[in-house]
Design an enzyme around this catalytic site. Structure first.
Site, PDB file in Angstrom:
ATOM      1  N   TYR A 152       1.369  -0.154   3.659  1.00  0.00           N
ATOM      2  CA  TYR A 152       0.604   1.116   2.994  1.00  0.00           C
ATOM      3  C   TYR A 152       1.631   1.537   1.867  1.00  0.00           C
ATOM      4  O   TYR A 152       2.857   1.689   2.009  1.00  0.00           O
ATOM      5  CB  TYR A 152       0.441   2.200   3.958  1.00  0.00           C
ATOM      6  CG  TYR A 152      -0.050   3.302   3.750  1.00  0.00           C
ATOM      7  CD1 TYR A 152      -1.446   3.428   3.042  1.00  0.00           C
ATOM      8  CD2 TYR A 152       0.580   4.565   3.635  1.00  0.00           C
ATOM      9  CE1 TYR A 152      -2.151   4.577   2.426  1.00  0.00           C
ATOM     10  CE2 TYR A 152      -0.161   5.736   3.306  1.00  0.00           C
ATOM     11  CZ  TYR A 152      -1.193   5.865   2.559  1.00  0.00           C
ATOM     12  OH  TYR A 152      -1.818   7.021   2.206  1.00  0.00           O
ATOM     13  N   ASP A 247       9.599  -0.212  -0.951  1.00  0.00           N
ATOM     14  CA  ASP A 247       8.976   1.199  -0.836  1.00  0.00           C
ATOM     15  C   ASP A 247       9.766   1.430   0.592  1.00  0.00           C
ATOM     16  O   ASP A 247       9.314   1.174   1.709  1.00  0.00           O
ATOM     17  CB  ASP A 247       7.387   1.139  -0.450  1.00  0.00           C
ATOM     18  CG  ASP A 247       6.935   2.315  -0.147  1.00  0.00           C
ATOM     19  OD1 ASP A 247       7.553   3.277   0.156  1.00  0.00           O
ATOM     20  OD2 ASP A 247       5.632   2.517  -0.048  1.00  0.00           O
ATOM     21  N   LYS A 275       9.490  11.348   2.828  1.00  0.00           N
ATOM     22  CA  LYS A 275       9.726  11.607   4.170  1.00  0.00           C
ATOM     23  C   LYS A 275      11.098  11.921   4.659  1.00  0.00           C
ATOM     24  O   LYS A 275      11.307  13.309   4.189  1.00  0.00           O
ATOM     25  CB  LYS A 275       9.322  10.298   5.102  1.00  0.00           C
ATOM     26  CG  LYS A 275       7.883  10.079   4.856  1.00  0.00           C
ATOM     27  CD  LYS A 275       7.292   8.902   5.879  1.00  0.00           C
ATOM     28  CE  LYS A 275       5.737   9.025   5.602  1.00  0.00           C
ATOM     29  NZ  LYS A 275       4.995   7.708   5.390  1.00  0.00           N
TER      30      LYS A 275
HETATM   31  C1  LIG Z   1       4.073   7.743   4.178  1.00  0.00           C
HETATM   32  C2  LIG Z   1       4.239   6.440   3.248  1.00  0.00           C
HETATM   33  C3  LIG Z   1       3.929   6.578   2.039  1.00  0.00           C
HETATM   34  C4  LIG Z   1       2.984   7.999   1.401  1.00  0.00           C
HETATM   35  O1  LIG Z   1       3.764   8.981   1.406  1.00  0.00           O
HETATM   36  P1  LIG Z   1       3.134  10.236   1.185  1.00  0.00           P
HETATM   37  O2  LIG Z   1       4.133  11.439   1.430  1.00  0.00           O
HETATM   38  O3  LIG Z   1       2.356  10.190   2.785  1.00  0.00           O
HETATM   39  O4  LIG Z   1       2.202  10.477   0.482  1.00  0.00           O
HETATM   40  C5  LIG Z   1       4.032   5.453   0.974  1.00  0.00           C
HETATM   41  N1  LIG Z   1       4.582   4.488   1.520  1.00  0.00           N
HETATM   42  C6  LIG Z   1       5.294   4.332   2.891  1.00  0.00           C
HETATM   43  C7  LIG Z   1       5.822   3.173   3.116  1.00  0.00           C
HETATM   44  C8  LIG Z   1       4.912   5.411   3.746  1.00  0.00           C
HETATM   45  O5  LIG Z   1       5.332   5.046   4.849  1.00  0.00           O
END
Ligand SMILES: *Cc1c(COP(=O)(O)O)cnc(C)c1O
Length: 437
Positions: A152, A247, A275
Site C-alpha cells: 500500500y 516507501d 507516520k
Molecule cells: C500509511 C501508509 C501510507 C499512506 O500514508 P497516509 O498518511 O495514511 O496517507 C503510504 N505508504 C505506506 C507504506 C503506509 O504504511
C-alpha cells in the site's frame, strides 16, 4: 445485556448518519472483523490515550497494538511532544511562510537517512508517495511504475491498481474512479519475486520510471523481504535506468533509526516518510539526493505544493519525537527482541489451541498469521484463516488488548510496551484461544 448498547455503539450509530460508514478512513469501521452479534460489529470510540494505553468512551482501557497505525513509537501523549505542540500552538498554528522548525526537522531526518540530502514536507503519507511518483516520472521522462501486490502506498490513483494474474500485464484499477488510461501505467508484480520484476522491466524496456517498494511490507501484515530481495531490486533499477523508491512511511524510524534502508543496507533513490516523523500529527515527506530533489519546484520544473506543508505544529511534534528517538538508539534492539517474543508467543498460543500459526517481526512491527508458515507475498497472506482471526480479535478486545481490526494489518509496539505488558498480552492470547475452543 442484549439491548444495552455501549456508548461506542451509540456514537457509531449517530456518526454513521453524517460520516460515510461512521468513520473517516475505511478500516476503522471494523468491517474486516464484523461478526453476527450486534456488539461485535461496532468500532471502539476513543476518549483518550496515554503511553501504551487506549481508553474508550465507556471507560475501558486497552493495551494498544495499533498505535494510530504506526506513528506513536514513543507511546501516546508523550510529554515532550505535548509540550512542544502546546508551546508552538500559542505562537500560531500555521503561517503559510517559512519557519525555522522545517529546517530543524529536515536535518534530523537527513542525519538518520544518508540517502536523503534534501526533503520536501507534505501533510500525509499519501501525498508523499504521489509526489514521489511525479518526481520519478519527471526526472526520468518515463511514465510506468512497478509496484508489488499487497503493498500500500496511499490512495493515489496510480497506486490503487493490481495487475491480475499475469506478470507485466496492463494494470486494472482496484477502485471505480481510477481512470483505466492511468492504471495501465502501473505494473504489479508479486512481492519477493525478482524474476517477475525483471520480466516487467523487460516487457516495458525504457518505459519504467520507478519501482515502489515497502522495504518491509506492513500493509498485508508484516512481510519481511527475502534475503537479497531489496539488493536485487536495486540492481534491476540500475540495469534498466529506473529509480528505486523505498516507501518508508511505516518503516522509517520504526524498524531502526535509519529505517529499512539502514537495517538492510540498501540505498534507494527516493524515500517517502510519514507516520512516526509527525509524532501523531498529520505529516509526510519525500527526499532524495540534491540532484533529484533539485528538479522539484521552485528549483526545477516539477510542480508540488501545499498550504499546510511544513505545518509548525506537525514540525514541532516531529522534532520532539525524532530527537528523543535519536537518543534511544540503544533501545531499538531491546524493543525488537520484545516484539519478536510477543509475536512468537501469540503464534505459540494459537498452535497450542490447534490453529496453524506463524509469526513475523522486524523491529517494532509484527504479525501473527493463522497459517502454518510465514507468508512471503499477498497470495500467501490471503491463504490465512481470517475467520479465526475475527473471533480472536474480539476475544482479545474483551481481555483489554486492542489489535488492528483486520487479519491483514501489521501490529506495532512502542517503547512503553514493557515486558510486563507483553506477558499480560500473551496471557490474554492464551485465554482467548482457550475460550474460542
Ligand atoms: C500509511 C501508509 C501510507 C499512506 O500514508 P497516509 O498518511 O495514511 O496517507 C503510504 N505508504 C505506506 C507504506 C503506509 O504504511
Amino acid at each position: 445485556m442484549g439491548s444495552t448498547r455501549t456508548r461506542s455503539e451509540q456514537l457509531f450509530a449517530s456518526a454513521s448518519e453524517v460520516l460515510v460508514g461512521g468513520v473517516n478512513s475505511p478500516v476503522r469501521a471494523f468491517r474486516g472483523v464484523a461478526l453476527d452479534e450486534p456488539h461485535k460489529r461496532s468500532p471502539l470510540f476513543i476518549e483518550r490515550a496515554e503511553g501504551p494505553w487506549l481508553y474508550d468512551v465507556d471507560g475501558n482501557g486497552y493495551i494498544d497494538y495499533v498505535l494510530s497505525w504506526g506513528p506513536m513509537l514513543l507511546g501516546h501523549a508523550d510529554p515532550k511532544v505535548i509540550e512542544a505542540v502546546s508551546l508552538q500552538a500559542r505562537k500560531g498554528t500555521s503561517f503559510g511562510a517559512p519557519c525555522g522548525l522545517e529546517e530543524q526537522l529536515a536535518r534530523l531526518v537527513i542525519q538518520a537517512f544518508p540517502s536523503v540530502e534534501k526533503l520536501r514536507f507534505v501533510s500525509s503519507g499519501t501525498e508523499a508517495t504521489m509526489s514521489a511518483l511525479r518526481l520519478a516520472r519527471g526526472v526520468t521522462g518515463r511514465e510506468k511504475l512497478i509496484k508489488c501486490e499487497g503493498c500500500y502506498h496511499g490512495h493515489g490513483d496510480s497506486f490503487l491498481v493490481k495487475a491480475g494474474s499475469g506478470v507485466a500485464t496492463l494494470g486494472l484499477p482496484d477502485s471505480p474512479g481510477v481512470p483505466a488510461d492511468l492504471a495501465r501505467h502501473t505494473l504489479t508484480v508479486p512481492y519477493n519475486d525478482l524474476d517477475a520484476m525483471r520480466q516487467a522491466f523487460e516487457h516495458n524496456a525504457g518505459a519504467v520510471a520507478a519501482v515502489f517498494l515497502e522495504p518491509v511490507v506492513g500493509n498485508m501484515g508484516c512481510v519481511p523481504p527475502d534475503e537479497g530481495y531489496l539488493q536485487g531490486a536495486r540492481a534491476l533499477c540500475d540495469e534498466f535506468g529506473a529509480l528505486l523508491v523505498f516507501d518508508e512511511v511505516m518503516t522509517g524510524f520504526r524498524i531502526s533509526l535509519g529505517g529499512a534502508q539502514a537495517h538492510y543496507g540498501v540505498r534507494p533513490d527516493i524515500t517517502t516518510f510519514g507516520k512516526v516523523i509527525g509524532g501523531g500529527l498529520p505529516v509526510g515527506a519525500f527526499g532524495a539526493s540534491r540532484a533529484v530533489m533539485g528538479q522539484l519546484a521552485p528549483e526545477g520544473p516539477i510542480y508540488q505544493a501545499g498550504t499546510l506543508s511544513g505545518n509548525p505544529l506537525a514540525m514541532a511534534a516531529g522534532i520532539a519525537t525524532i530527537s528523543q528517538l535519536l537518543a534511544r538508539q540503544d533501545d531499538y534492539p531491546v524493543l525488537a527482541a520484545r516484539t519478536r517474543h510477543l509475536a512468537e508467543g501469540i503464534a505459540a498460543a494459537a498452535r497450542d489451541a490447534g490453529h496453524p500459526a506463524s509469526a513475523t517481526a522486524v523491529g517494532s512491527m509484527f504479525s501473527v498469521f493463522l497459517r502454518a508458515t510465514a507468508p512471503r507475498n499477498w497470495e500467501e497472506v490471503k491463504a490465512s484463516d481470517a475467520a479465526t482471526f475475527r473471533r480472536f480479535f474480539w476475544a482479545m478486545q474483551e481481555r483489554g488488548v486492542y489489535l488492528a481490526p483486520s487479519a491483514f494489518e501489521a501490529g506495532f509496539t512502542s517503547f512503553l510496551h514493557t515486558d510486563a505488558l507483553v506477558e499480560q498480552t500473551l496471557a490474554a492470547a492464551r485465554e482467548s484461544f482457550a475460550a474460542m475452543g
